[in-house]
Scaffold this motif. Structure first.
Motif, mmCIF file in Angstrom:
data_model
loop_
_atom_site.group_PDB
_atom_site.id
_atom_site.type_symbol
_atom_site.label_atom_id
_atom_site.label_comp_id
_atom_site.label_asym_id
_atom_site.label_seq_id
_atom_site.Cartn_x
_atom_site.Cartn_y
_atom_site.Cartn_z
ATOM 1 N N ASN A 85 -6.467 -17.347 1.394
ATOM 2 C CA ASN A 85 -6.872 -16.781 2.693
ATOM 3 C C ASN A 85 -6.639 -15.275 2.794
ATOM 4 O O ASN A 85 -6.480 -14.737 3.891
ATOM 5 N N ALA A 86 -6.615 -14.580 1.642
ATOM 6 C CA ALA A 86 -6.358 -13.134 1.662
ATOM 7 C C ALA A 86 -7.427 -12.380 2.443
ATOM 8 O O ALA A 86 -7.128 -11.421 3.162
ATOM 9 N N THR A 87 -8.686 -12.822 2.347
ATOM 10 C CA THR A 87 -9.773 -12.105 3.018
ATOM 11 C C THR A 87 -9.794 -12.333 4.523
ATOM 12 O O THR A 87 -10.622 -11.758 5.225
ATOM 13 N N THR A 88 -8.890 -13.162 5.022
ATOM 14 C CA THR A 88 -8.780 -13.331 6.479
ATOM 15 C C THR A 88 -7.720 -12.412 7.070
ATOM 16 O O THR A 88 -7.485 -12.430 8.278
ATOM 17 N N HIS A 89 -7.107 -11.602 6.211
ATOM 18 C CA HIS A 89 -6.011 -10.741 6.656
ATOM 19 C C HIS A 89 -6.414 -9.273 6.732
ATOM 20 O O HIS A 89 -5.624 -8.389 6.394
ATOM 21 N N GLN A 147 -12.589 -2.179 -3.814
ATOM 22 C CA GLN A 147 -13.950 -2.384 -3.328
ATOM 23 C C GLN A 147 -13.991 -3.349 -2.154
ATOM 24 O O GLN A 147 -14.844 -3.226 -1.270
ATOM 25 N N VAL A 148 -13.070 -4.290 -2.113
ATOM 26 C CA VAL A 148 -13.016 -5.222 -0.984
ATOM 27 C C VAL A 148 -12.711 -4.465 0.298
ATOM 28 O O VAL A 148 -13.350 -4.672 1.336
ATOM 29 N N ALA A 149 -11.723 -3.560 0.244
ATOM 30 C CA ALA A 149 -11.351 -2.777 1.424
ATOM 31 C C ALA A 149 -12.469 -1.829 1.835
ATOM 32 O O ALA A 149 -12.782 -1.691 3.026
ATOM 33 N N LEU A 150 -13.095 -1.174 0.861
ATOM 34 C CA LEU A 150 -14.176 -0.229 1.166
ATOM 35 C C LEU A 150 -15.368 -0.944 1.783
ATOM 36 O O LEU A 150 -15.983 -0.449 2.733
ATOM 37 N N SER A 151 -15.718 -2.104 1.252
ATOM 38 C CA SER A 151 -16.840 -2.870 1.783
ATOM 39 C C SER A 151 -16.565 -3.327 3.207
ATOM 40 O O SER A 151 -17.442 -3.234 4.083
ATOM 41 N N ALA A 152 -15.338 -3.803 3.470
ATOM 42 C CA ALA A 152 -14.976 -4.249 4.817
ATOM 43 C C ALA A 152 -14.984 -3.088 5.795
ATOM 44 O O ALA A 152 -15.446 -3.208 6.935
ATOM 45 N N ALA A 153 -14.483 -1.935 5.358
ATOM 46 C CA ALA A 153 -14.434 -0.765 6.222
ATOM 47 C C ALA A 153 -15.840 -0.265 6.551
ATOM 48 O O ALA A 153 -16.142 0.091 7.707
ATOM 49 N N GLU A 154 -16.723 -0.251 5.559
ATOM 50 C CA GLU A 154 -18.091 0.212 5.794
ATOM 51 C C GLU A 154 -18.831 -0.722 6.737
ATOM 52 O O GLU A 154 -19.573 -0.277 7.623
ATOM 53 N N SER A 155 -18.633 -2.018 6.568
ATOM 54 C CA SER A 155 -19.267 -2.984 7.463
ATOM 55 C C SER A 155 -18.756 -2.818 8.887
ATOM 56 O O SER A 155 -19.550 -2.827 9.850
ATOM 57 N N ALA A 181 -1.830 -5.120 -8.357
ATOM 58 C CA ALA A 181 -2.255 -3.782 -8.752
ATOM 59 C C ALA A 181 -3.070 -3.100 -7.661
ATOM 60 O O ALA A 181 -3.147 -1.876 -7.600
ATOM 61 N N GLY A 182 -3.711 -3.895 -6.792
ATOM 62 C CA GLY A 182 -4.447 -3.340 -5.659
ATOM 63 C C GLY A 182 -5.881 -2.961 -5.948
ATOM 64 O O GLY A 182 -6.594 -2.525 -5.040
ATOM 65 N N ASN A 183 -6.337 -3.130 -7.185
ATOM 66 C CA ASN A 183 -7.712 -2.747 -7.497
ATOM 67 C C ASN A 183 -8.716 -3.860 -7.174
ATOM 68 O O ASN A 183 -9.915 -3.612 -7.054
ATOM 69 N N ILE A 184 -8.225 -5.098 -7.023
ATOM 70 C CA ILE A 184 -9.108 -6.213 -6.663
ATOM 71 C C ILE A 184 -9.098 -6.408 -5.155
ATOM 72 O O ILE A 184 -10.142 -6.378 -4.500
ATOM 73 N N ILE A 185 -7.930 -6.625 -4.610
ATOM 74 C CA ILE A 185 -7.729 -6.776 -3.167
ATOM 75 C C ILE A 185 -6.533 -5.908 -2.782
ATOM 76 O O ILE A 185 -5.544 -5.870 -3.519
ATOM 77 N N PRO A 186 -6.602 -5.190 -1.666
ATOM 78 C CA PRO A 186 -5.463 -4.365 -1.248
ATOM 79 C C PRO A 186 -4.186 -5.196 -1.146
ATOM 80 O O PRO A 186 -4.213 -6.333 -0.663
ATOM 81 N N VAL A 187 -3.084 -4.621 -1.615
ATOM 82 C CA VAL A 187 -1.818 -5.346 -1.601
ATOM 83 C C VAL A 187 -1.419 -5.732 -0.174
ATOM 84 O O VAL A 187 -0.787 -6.770 0.046
#
Length: 355
Positions: free
Chosen positions: A39-43, A123-131, A275-281
């Motif tokens: 559930n990381a993408t719900t946070h 990229q997950v954080a950047l994509s969410a922020a842009e959306s 590492a934070g490159n896949i999903i922000p820590v």
């Protein structure tokens, strides 16, 4: 078919270790990643955003609307503070409400909001922020407000974006593999020489390797990639990452013996995840954030992401790596001290003397 070779094979400890690796490694990755990424993408509410109001008190209501409706943790701060936090990758996005924004909005004139993002982020954080940025502009002013998305510290060459992983993580794999072999060499030499004599001679060899390897790989990357940091910045940080990885993997064998290889492998899924490159820590459970701080490759990747894109901002990772280096080396020395000296060579020398 005669099974005598198979029976003999199963009597050799290395065979059992190999089977253990085959079973345990995929289980470790499955358990750790399924737990850590659950559930990381719900946070997204754990990601931080700064709102900068340059339009004065008349835009306070707009700023309040943003902080209330964004799916992130948002606060209104000054441009200077927001810029520093963005460059340090402490926030995912900086939103700037420009001067005369409310005036243009009231007159139904075209205007825009500025959304600054750090390319060093995942990229997950950047994509969410842009959306979120596009949805925010649509909710505030409809077709009259445009989203001016600015990705700071962007790098055109895609190969350069892989440098943090290559310099920060692959070196751990390299030195882990090296110390597997050095552990065998140490066991052989301990039968012929004193344990401290073997230990300090090995440290000399590791020190040479710890300087030569970073010099070679950083030089190659410096020639092939255009980065924000200077050669000496990259080389100095890679030097620290290398020695932290060497000390960490060496400690594992000193404490756990041959099982140290399995311990080192078990740390790999943790390091890849934190590492934070896949999903922000910040989107992971807080316990994984703590784990990432005490692992060398996690700090290596995070630090290099800052250096590659921003040219600075790796101070916290440097402190973590120094802590890892000092503590793991101290634990290695303690483990060597507690181990009994092998005396086979003494008995052999005595027998030779009697003859």
């Amino acid at each position: 078919m005669r099974l005598q070779p198979l029976r003999e094979m199963m009597k050799i400890p290395n065979t059992k270790v190999g089977i253990a690796f085959a079973i345990i490694v995929p289980l470790l990755f499955a358990i750790i990643w399924l737990t850590g990424y659950h559930n990381a993408t719900t946070h997204f509410d754990r990601l931080k955003v700064a709102v900068v109001n340059e339009d004065g008190s008349q835009a306070d209501s707009v700023a309040e609307q943003m902080t209330a409706n964004l799916p992130f943790s948002a606060e209104v701060i000054s441009y200077k503070d927001a810029r520093e936090q963005l460059d340090a990758n402490d926030i995912t996005m900086m939103i700037v409400i420009p001067e005369a924004f409310t005036k243009h909005l009231a007159a139904q004139e075209d205007t825009s909001l500025e959304f600054h993002m750090n390319s060093a982020d995942s990229q997950v954080a950047l994509s969410a922020a842009e959306s979120a940025a596009r949805q925010m502009t649509a909710s505030i002013g409809g077709s009259h407000v445009q989203a001016d998305i600015i990705k700071e510290n962007s790098i055109r060459n895609f190969a350069t974006s892989m440098v943090p992983m290559m310099l920060g993580f692959i070196v751990f794999i390299a030195f882990m593999t090296m110390n597997i072999q050095f552990n065998i060499v140490t066991q052989i030499l301990n039968r012929k020489f004193g344990k401290w004599q073997v230990f300090w001679n090995k440290q000399l060899l590791l020190a040479i390797i710890g300087v030569v390897v970073p010099t070679i790989i950083v030089t190659i990357h410096a020639l092939a990639n255009d980065t924000a940091a200077s050669y000496m910045q990259l080389w100095g940080f890679e030097l620290l990452v290398a020695f932290a990885c060497i000390s960490f993997t060496q400690m594992s064998f000193a404490i756990f013996g041959n099982a140290g290889a399995l311990f080192n492998v078990a740390m790999i899924p943790f390091m890849l995840m934190t590492a934070g490159n896949i999903i922000p820590v910040d989107m992971l459970s807080p316990v994984f954030h703590v784990i990432g701080n005490i692992l060398p490759a996690s700090n290596g990747v995070q630090g290099f992401a800052q250096l590659i894109y921003n040219g600075e901002g790796a101070a916290a990772n440097i402190l973590h790596l120094l802590f890892i280096l000092i503590i793991t080396f101290a634990l290695t020395c303690a483990a060597v001290m507690l181990k009994k000296q092998q005396v086979q060579y003494v008995a052999r020398d005595k027998k030779s003397a009697e003859v």
